[in-house]
Enzyme design. Structure first.
Site, mmCIF file in Angstrom:
data_model
loop_
_atom_site.group_PDB
_atom_site.id
_atom_site.type_symbol
_atom_site.label_atom_id
_atom_site.label_comp_id
_atom_site.label_asym_id
_atom_site.label_seq_id
_atom_site.Cartn_x
_atom_site.Cartn_y
_atom_site.Cartn_z
ATOM 1 N N ARG A 1 1.009 -1.227 -0.014
ATOM 2 C CA ARG A 1 -0.046 0.099 -0.086
ATOM 3 C C ARG A 1 0.908 1.354 0.106
ATOM 4 N NH1 ARG A 1 -2.108 1.051 6.293
ATOM 5 N NH2 ARG A 1 -0.816 -0.659 7.325
ATOM 6 N N SER B 1 -4.951 4.514 5.836
ATOM 7 C CA SER B 1 -4.634 3.259 5.611
ATOM 8 C C SER B 1 -4.386 3.027 3.970
ATOM 9 C CB SER B 1 -5.901 2.421 5.677
ATOM 10 O OG SER B 1 -6.250 2.494 7.088
ATOM 11 N N GLU C 1 -19.243 3.911 -0.005
ATOM 12 C CA GLU C 1 -18.184 3.297 -1.162
ATOM 13 C C GLU C 1 -19.278 3.277 -2.531
ATOM 14 O OE1 GLU C 1 -18.884 2.093 1.796
ATOM 15 O OE2 GLU C 1 -16.966 2.000 2.520
ATOM 16 N N PHE D 1 -14.572 -3.756 0.552
ATOM 17 C CA PHE D 1 -15.440 -2.353 0.154
ATOM 18 C C PHE D 1 -15.204 -1.932 -1.284
ATOM 19 C CE2 PHE D 1 -14.275 -1.727 4.811
ATOM 20 C CZ PHE D 1 -14.932 -2.800 5.173
ATOM 21 N N HIS E 1 -5.392 -3.905 1.828
ATOM 22 C CA HIS E 1 -5.895 -4.958 3.102
ATOM 23 C C HIS E 1 -6.541 -6.143 2.320
ATOM 24 C CE1 HIS E 1 -4.868 -1.308 5.246
ATOM 25 N NE2 HIS E 1 -5.191 -1.886 6.306
ATOM 26 N N ASP F 1 -8.016 -7.797 12.360
ATOM 27 C CA ASP F 1 -9.306 -7.203 12.067
ATOM 28 C C ASP F 1 -10.464 -8.513 11.594
ATOM 29 O OD1 ASP F 1 -8.806 -4.725 12.557
ATOM 30 O OD2 ASP F 1 -8.773 -3.893 10.609
ATOM 31 N N ARG G 1 -1.783 -4.708 3.507
ATOM 32 C CA ARG G 1 -1.581 -3.947 4.502
ATOM 33 C C ARG G 1 -0.203 -4.201 5.195
ATOM 34 N NH1 ARG G 1 -2.094 -5.179 10.531
ATOM 35 N NH2 ARG G 1 -2.315 -3.085 11.426
#
Lengths: 282, 319
Positions: free
Chosen positions: B14, B41, B62, B87, B113, B121, B171
């Protein structure tokens, strides 16, 4: 001075096109198409600056987005009658290998269409994206977006409502076709929308009402809406229409949302709609 | 060739996206960035700070973001959307399908992610189906780069690649090893020449495949190692040339074994050059909370699994 009679004559021909297209295809959505014939006629023949040569990016042009894509017949008719493609092509509606798909699409290269619609609730977001791109490029032209009233049951519409107000997209006019009908019945029975205007006002939009089946009221309403632009708020018009407007036996019921007239019904409908510009040949 | 592949440190993929996006801001004023409340993020802060007029905060919405991106593309911009992979795909599939893919909008859907390695998570965020979802959309380019440098290169390349695209990254800090290597959308990266088994890997699994290849070479198994970063359109010629040489293949991905890289390779091979194939992928399950390394081991996306898979397909080939 606007020639209202001229616009009414065009709208009558558009209504003839709608019922003839749907009859020929034996499927399609005549009710909402007829109800919005006055609006689309006024937009394309009076209000909007637009170029039938068609440029996707619409630089220095007004833009129309049909979010409730199922009323494609009225849009196709108005596009053809204003020179985007030959009027004769209207006879290909919903046929194999045609550009006039059941719901509008860019995929077959039909001039005038900038995004596919049909799956409801998406057009306003796209319209606001075009509005934002115009803001970024100092293009002062206007985005017009038509949505159904039942369509407001889609959640994405309210994401877009927040966004338009937050970004102060005051180059945007959303028109909601408030005919109180959806497939399964009255909007208030299926999933009550209540006071649509109050809801959009609460979301930060400048709300007005308009009679969508009076040509003079539509022209005046669109002029009024344009005068409200540039003041920090996008504009939302609750446009009251009658589903099936112009054909007496199609009015006042959700029954004609998505079915085609038979031969007798076609003749009965056409008898109520003067031929003003010449029917498309079949 | 394997000996020359070395890690020069760790950075997250990322971060490569963030660096690539900032670079695009410098060189292409049509590039705009949209983010759904995940600025940090997605590492989009440098772009936002340098080009605030071309950054659009979309909030946690989104579906609207995908539509607005389609509208910006209609107006001639090149929008890059940023949110988590879950998402960016499943949540907004119909918006992508109708407003972007079917409408042929030049939107770059950038997704962080992805996979198990987001870690703690858990499964709500660990999408393992996104490659399949996006591969199925006609005209969609699908790219899953393997390290910081490749993600940066892919991000930059996308601005000049017309059409809808999905860019998948992750991530965790991850070994960097592709600096100076070529990157071309749709073109496989041949990491090592070998004759006994083809290993094809994408995303984070590429580094693990490099380590597995070293182990296999020590055992006397010669590995033809290919990095497929562009899963669609797939570099079929590179896949076929390698498998015609080796006669067997292992595919490695941080994704469900349904719908991802392995499926794409299998479709090429079954129709053009049938060969034994082993799938190193998540076995049709959701993920869970844990450290990235723990998750990769538990869900059999580790070096040991790749080595065993290679030995297995070699045995089938020689049976």
């Amino acid at each position: 001075m606007t020639d209202i009679k001229r616009l009414e004559d065009i709208a009558s021909q558009v209504r003839r096109d709608i019922v003839r297209m749907v009859h020929r295809a034996k499927s399609g959505h005549p009710g909402g198409s007829l109800g919005c014939a006055d609006l689309l006629t006024a937009l394309y023949f009076e209000t909007m600056k637009h170029d039938p040569a068609f440029n996707m990016d619409a630089a220095d042009e007004d833009v129309f987005i049909l979010s409730n894509g199922h009323i494609s017949p009225v849009w196709y008719s108005v596009l053809a009658r204003s020179g985007y493609f030959p009027v004769e092509e209207l006879k290909t509606f919903r046929e194999i290998n045609c550009r006039l798909q059941g719901h509008p699409t860019t995929h077959e290269g039909l001039p005038g269409v900038r995004v596919a619609t049909g799956s409801l609730g998406q057009g306003l977001s796209v319209g606001l994206g075009i509005a934002l791109s115009k803001k970024m490029t100092d293009d002062s032209r206007t985005i017009f977006c038509l949505t159904g009233d039942g369509e407001l049951q889609e959640g994405q519409v309210w994401e877009a409502a927040l966004f338009g107000a937050h970004k102060q997209l005051d180059n945007t006019i959303v028109i909601c076709d408030r005919n109180n009908q959806q497939i399964d019945g009255s909007t208030e029975d299926v999933m009550a929308l209540g006071s649509i205007g109050s809801k959009w006002a609460a979301f930060g939009w400048d709300v007005m009402e308009m009679d969508g089946n009076s040509m003079s009221a539509v022209v005046e309403g669109l002029t009024e809406a344009k005068s409200r632009l540039g003041k920090g708020k996008p504009v939302f018009i609750v446009m009251k229409t009658e589903m099936g407007a112009g054909v007496d036996f199609m009015m006042g019921s959700h029954k004609w949302h998505g079915i085609a007239p038979n031969d007798e019904q076609l003749e009965a409908a056409l008898a109520q709609l003067p031929e003003t510009l010449g029917d498309f040949a079949v | 060739m394997l000996d020359t592949i070395t890690s020069t440190g760790k950075k997250a993929t990322r971060d490569g996206f963030g660096a690539g996006l900032k670079h695009l801001g410098d060189i292409n004023d049509k590039v705009v960035a949209l983010c759904a409340d995940l600025l940090g993020s997605l590492k989009m802060g440098d772009f936002k700070n340098a080009y605030p007029d071309r950054f659009v905060q979309m909030g946690i919405a989104e579906a609207n973001m995908m539509g607005v991106a389609a509208g910006l593309a209609t107006g001639g911009k090149i929008p890059f959307t940023g949110t988590f992979a879950n998402f960016s795909t499943g949540r907004v599939y119909d918006q992508i399908r109708q407003s972007i893919a079917y409408s042929d909008k030049n939107v770059k859907i950038c997704a962080s992610h992805a996979g198990l390695t987001l870690g703690e998570d858990g499964a709500t965020h660990q999408i393992l189906e996104d490659l399949g979802l996006m591969r199925m959309l006609p005209g969609m380019t699908v790219i899953n780069p393997c390290d910081f440098h490749q993600t940066k290169a892919a991000t930059i390349a996308l601005a000049d690649h017309h059409g809808p695209a999905y860019l998948r990254f992750g991530r965790p800090s991850w070994p960097m090893f592709t600096e100076g290597m070529p990157f071309e959308i749709g073109k496989a990266l041949h990491l090592s020449e070998g004759t006994d088994v083809t290993i094809i890997a994408t995303g984070h699994l590429v580094w693990i495949a490099v380590e597995a290849a070293r182990t296999l070479e020590k055992q006397g198994i010669s590995v033809d190692l290919i990095n497929i970063h562009t899963i669609k359109p797939l570099d079929e010629a590179a896949v076929l040339a390698s498998v015609k040489k080796t006669g067997c293949v292992v595919t490695c991905e941080e994704h469900n074994r349904h719908g991802g890289l392995g499926d794409a390779i299998a479709q090429v091979l079954t129709t053009q050059h049938p060969a034994p194939q082993a799938f190193v992928a998540v076995d049709d399950s959701f993920g869970e909370s844990g450290k990235p390394d723990q998750l990769l081991e538990k869900y059999c996306l580790d070096e040991e699994t790749i080595v065993k898979a290679a030995e297995h397909v070699c045995r089938i080939k020689n049976a």
